[in-house]
Design a protein around this motif. Structure first.
Motif, short mmCIF file in Angstrom:
data_model
loop_
_atom_site.label_atom_id
_atom_site.label_comp_id
_atom_site.label_asym_id
_atom_site.label_seq_id
_atom_site.Cartn_x
_atom_site.Cartn_y
_atom_site.Cartn_z
N MET A 207 3.38 2.16 -21.86
CA MET A 207 3.58 2.96 -21.22
C MET A 207 2.22 3.07 -20.09
SD MET A 207 3.00 7.68 -20.96
CE MET A 207 4.24 7.62 -22.93
N ILE A 208 1.14 2.87 -21.15
CA ILE A 208 0.12 2.59 -20.11
C ILE A 208 -0.25 0.85 -19.16
CG2 ILE A 208 -2.69 2.19 -20.15
CD1 ILE A 208 -1.48 4.85 -21.46
N PRO A 209 0.58 -0.09 -19.89
CA PRO A 209 0.14 -1.00 -18.69
C PRO A 209 1.54 -0.82 -17.82
CG PRO A 209 0.58 -2.01 -21.10
CD PRO A 209 0.27 -0.26 -21.37
N VAL A 210 2.22 -0.22 -18.05
CA VAL A 210 3.29 0.04 -16.92
C VAL A 210 2.71 0.70 -15.98
CG1 VAL A 210 5.60 1.25 -16.09
CG2 VAL A 210 5.28 0.18 -18.12
N LEU A 211 1.79 1.92 -16.18
CA LEU A 211 1.02 3.81 -15.35
C LEU A 211 0.04 2.34 -14.04
CD1 LEU A 211 0.46 6.37 -17.46
CD2 LEU A 211 2.10 6.06 -15.11
N ILE A 212 -0.56 1.78 -15.42
CA ILE A 212 -1.10 1.25 -14.59
C ILE A 212 -1.06 -0.02 -13.58
CG2 ILE A 212 -3.53 -0.84 -14.96
CD1 ILE A 212 -4.49 0.43 -17.19
N GLY A 213 -0.10 -0.71 -14.10
CA GLY A 213 0.75 -1.86 -12.77
C GLY A 213 1.68 -1.39 -11.77
N LEU A 214 1.91 0.46 -12.12
CA LEU A 214 2.75 0.85 -11.10
C LEU A 214 2.01 1.31 -10.07
CD1 LEU A 214 6.45 3.00 -12.50
CD2 LEU A 214 5.68 0.99 -11.00
N PHE A 215 0.85 2.41 -10.39
CA PHE A 215 0.30 2.56 -9.71
C PHE A 215 -1.04 1.86 -8.95
CE2 PHE A 215 2.28 5.58 -11.46
CZ PHE A 215 3.19 6.27 -10.31
N ALA A 216 -2.20 1.43 -10.31
CA ALA A 216 -3.46 1.03 -10.15
C ALA A 216 -2.86 -0.10 -9.37
CB ALA A 216 -4.34 0.60 -10.72
N ILE A 217 -2.52 -1.40 -9.97
CA ILE A 217 -2.18 -2.90 -9.43
C ILE A 217 -1.28 -2.61 -8.33
CG2 ILE A 217 -1.52 -5.05 -10.12
CD1 ILE A 217 -2.29 -4.68 -12.68
N ALA A 218 -0.17 -1.93 -7.80
CA ALA A 218 0.61 -2.35 -6.73
C ALA A 218 0.11 -1.52 -5.30
CB ALA A 218 1.87 -1.42 -6.95
N GLY A 423 3.40 -3.90 -11.45
CA GLY A 423 2.22 -4.08 -10.42
C GLY A 423 3.50 -4.80 -8.68
N PHE A 424 4.11 -5.03 -9.65
CA PHE A 424 4.18 -6.41 -8.30
C PHE A 424 5.79 -4.99 -7.66
CE2 PHE A 424 1.17 -9.55 -8.21
CZ PHE A 424 1.45 -9.54 -7.24
N VAL A 425 6.67 -4.74 -9.05
CA VAL A 425 7.51 -3.97 -9.10
C VAL A 425 6.96 -2.59 -7.96
CG1 VAL A 425 8.87 -2.32 -10.41
CG2 VAL A 425 8.90 -4.75 -10.92
N GLY A 426 6.23 -1.38 -8.42
CA GLY A 426 5.51 -0.28 -7.89
C GLY A 426 5.13 -1.19 -6.50
N TYR A 427 4.41 -2.10 -5.89
CA TYR A 427 4.96 -2.29 -4.93
C TYR A 427 5.71 -2.79 -4.14
CZ TYR A 427 3.27 -5.03 -0.59
OH TYR A 427 4.09 -5.88 0.40
N LEU A 428 6.63 -3.20 -4.51
CA LEU A 428 8.10 -3.72 -4.17
C LEU A 428 9.01 -1.87 -3.50
CD1 LEU A 428 9.67 -7.19 -5.24
CD2 LEU A 428 8.41 -6.33 -3.11
N MET A 429 8.38 -1.01 -4.72
CA MET A 429 9.66 0.10 -5.21
C MET A 429 9.02 1.39 -3.68
SD MET A 429 9.47 1.23 -9.17
CE MET A 429 10.42 3.22 -8.43
#
Lengths: 507, 174
Positions: A207-218, A423-429
């Motif tokens: 969960m944590i890498p997903v959260l960090i990716g979706l919100f912080a890296i995005a 992170g990239f998924v989040g950005y594209l989302m």
């Protein structure tokens, strides 16, 4: 009620005792900075804080998160007032009157008004939350697996309904989250699902890498692609004006109460969140004011209305999060992930057995709002200068902190890669109107949804018809169907008619 | 408006993204048939429900008219936003256009950061990544790059080594 209140002293000690107060301060300061910086906001702050909370006691972690959540809205209002750039999306209506006030040399008054409305609005929202908790506890007693499954589905439908422009993409994001939660070993059937032969995915996607990716890296990707700075001229203000601003809240007490009540109510509805609360309160304030023609030109009442609603919505949003595990806002969705990480299960168990945690969050939010108002009014001028920092400086620092945060949780290097991918998924989302909040909700609650589904099937003698036999689940189904119909059929039809009417008028 | 084909739909990044999501859902459905009934049912239902949604999204990218039809404006759902639309335009940030190449460049930077972290450990990776990004991508002066990298490395060391007990250099994370 007595049982809820009895847990308050323990919660207060949890919030102020030992290292908790230090974590509260850290959370508040970080929340204030992330609030001031446009594009970051509470979700990024929480996503980055979660990995560092790993070694903490659950109540300490929750106090830190509450500190950050409480501070972000006021931080966002500083950039809205001084720069006409909302620090966070829910500060957008604060710009309408806050910035014109700053242009007229009344920045201090606007900040003082925002600080007082924010702090008092938050207190109002938390007070309503306290009143509602005993009521919700009673309702929860009548909930079984079918109702819980439908509550999750309710969240997955209502969040895209109110948060994104594209309802279909929003619904899909929820389903995507549910499927991602299915990856890994399934304890009930003893089968490993969707791991594609890799050992890394045996435990599922973390969960944590997903959260960090979706919100912080995005956000880091967004900052690099956008480039430049967001800061125009910073207006100067005097401290005496701030005091005048604080008094404005009491001058417009009716506006304050109405906006706070609106904010709390909107916060309770999953997914509606701060933007709607903020704008709705501003519109209502403008419409009911005798000086409505001056709104948008620097009317202080507009700042009172917008900021009171913006902060009171947190109290409301906590209710579905704590009681049903359905987040009322994006921050609450990330908080939900933090709950699970610290072994806390939102829902009846949390409200029955861990009231100290509930209180720690309430007190954390309360003190954070007061603290941030005190810190913020004194430092607003300097904090606003932070926005002059260029995106391409902030972005690589966020990436470093994100990668280290993702790694630090389990010392698993591949977690960093997952964070980058998401992170990239989040950005594209964000770019293509898929709701990240719905994805997180589906992802976080995927296991619970599948478990509730299986339990419902197990206790049922009539298969899937069990969902229609129970009054609460039937009501939820009817509401869900009506909402979907409203969104996909009735409203587009109404819009088409309005458009046709306008075209006819033009002809 | 009758739907018409977007002549360059495959060049749209959103189309490619939607296709990737479509493939994932197809995989979820297809692979679920390998699982026993109890483990298959939930993913199968979710996959079947998700499939038409992503197909509609893809169609929306190919046919311009469909895209207009499936979009709904949330503001109008709740109250008349016409009064605030003008004010919102002044405060909302604009969406910038982005090319495949720009996104690829950022992706390479970030994956490069991951590779550095993977092979060198966090402290050397932070220093090399931050410095090279600031110098070669953002094009700051040597002085600025050194100052920002130094300060960030110091903070990282304080948090990760002192607070979280993470070794600063860990070759290959062995």
């Amino acid at each position: 009620m007595a049982e809820v209140l009895a847990a308050a002293p323990e919660g207060l000690i949890s919030t102020l005792g030992g290292m908790s107060i230090v974590y509260l301060l850290i959370g508040t300061c970080l929340g204030l900075i992330f609030g001031v910086l446009p594009g970051l906001g509470g979700v990024t702050a929480l996503a980055l804080l979660i990995p560092f909370s790993w070694g903490m006691q659950p109540h300490q972690a929750m106090v830190m998160f509450a500190g950050a959540m409480g501070a972000v809205p006021f931080g966002g209002s500083i950039s809205a007032i001084l720069l006409n750039v909302p620090g966070t999306p829910p500060n957008i209506a604060t710009c309408f009157d806050g910035y014109p006030m700053a242009q007229k040399g009344r920045a201090g008054e606007a900040i003082g008004t925002s600080a007082a409305s924010s702090a008092l609005g938050a207190i109002f929202g938390l007070f309503i939350l306290l009143l509602l908790i005993p009521l919700v506890r009673a309702i929860l007693m009548s909930f079984g697996p079918p109702e819980f499954l439908l509550m999750i589905m309710f969240g997955l439908v209502t969040i895209p309904l109110f948060t994104g422009r594209n309802f279909i993409n929003g619904l899909f994001a929820g389903a995507l989250g549910l499927t991602l939660a299915l990856v890994g070993f399934d304890g009930t059937s003893g089968v490993i699902r969707y791991n594609f032969g890799t050992l890394y995915l045996y435990d599922g996607i973390q969960m944590i890498p997903v959260l960090i990716g979706l919100f912080a890296i995005a956000e880091a990707v967004n900052l690099v692609t956008r480039g430049g700075t967001v800061a125009p001229v910073v207006s100067k203000h005097k401290f005496a004006d701030v005091i005048k601003g604080v008094k404005n809240v009491f001058r417009y007490k009716l506006t304050f109460i109405r906006s706070s009540a609106l904010g709390t109510l909107i916060g309770i509805i999953p997914g509606m969140g701060g933007v709607i609360a903020n704008i709705f309160a501003w519109v209502t304030t403008a419409q009911s004011s005798p000086r409505k023609e001056y709104f948008g030109t620097g009317e202080v009442e507009g700042v009172v209305g917008a900021e009171a609603a913006n902060n009171s919505k947190d109290g409301g949003a906590l209710l579905p999060t704590l009681a049903f595990g359905i987040p009322g806002s994006a921050e609450m969705a990330v908080l939900l992930g933090a709950f699970i990480l610290h072994g806390l299960c939102p829902g009846p168990q949390l409200l029955r057995e861990r009231l100290d945690i509930t209180w720690a969050i309430i007190f954390g939010l309360l003190f954070s709002n007061i603290l941030v108002a005190l810190i913020g009014v004194g430092t607003a001028q300097h904090l606003a200068k932070l926005t002059a920092v260029k995106g391409n400086i902030v972005a690589p620092i966020i990436v470093c902190a994100s990668l280290m945060g993702a790694f630090a949780m389990r010392n698993a290097p591949l977690d960093m890669l997952v964070a980058v991918i998401f992170g990239f998924v989040g950005y594209l989302m964000v770019r293509y109107d898929f709701s990240r909040v719905t994805l997180i909700l589906g992802f976080v609650l995927g296991h619970l949804a599948e478990m509730s589904f299986r339990q419902s099937m197990k206790i049922s003698d009539v298969g899937a018809l069990i969902f229609l036999q129970r009054p609460i689940s039937l009501t939820l189904i009817i509401i869900l169907v009506l909402l979907v119909l409203l969104m996909l059929v009735i409203l587009p039809m109404r819009e088409r008619k309005t458009r046709q009417g306008k075209e006819k008028q033009r002809v | 408006m009758s739907p018409r084909i977007n002549p360059k739909f495959w060049q749209d990044l959103g189309f490619c993204f939607s296709v990737v999501l479509f493939i994932w859902i197809v995989l979820v459905i297809a692979l679920s048939f390998d699982f026993p009934f109890r483990a298959r049912l939930f993913p199968l239902i979710i996959g079947i429900l998700a499939l038409p949604l992503i197909i509609v999204t893809i169609l929306g990218k190919i046919f311009v008219g469909v895209a207009d039809k499936i979009k709904t404006v949330r503001g109008s759902v709740l109250f008349d936003t016409s009064a605030v639309q003008k004010l919102m335009k002044t405060a909302e940030p604009e969406k910038t256009e982005i090319s495949y190449l720009t996104l690829l460049k950022i992706a390479l930077w970030f994956i490069g950061a991951f590779v550095l972290y993977y092979f060198l450990g966090y402290l050397p990776a932070t220093i090399i990544f931050l410095f090279s990004f600031l110098k070669f991508d953002a094009r700051y002066s040597w002085k600025t790059c050194t100052a920002i990298t130094g300060a960030s490395a110091l903070v990282a060391w304080a948090i990760f080594t002192v607070f979280l007990n993470l070794p600063p250099i860990q070759w290959f994370f062995s």
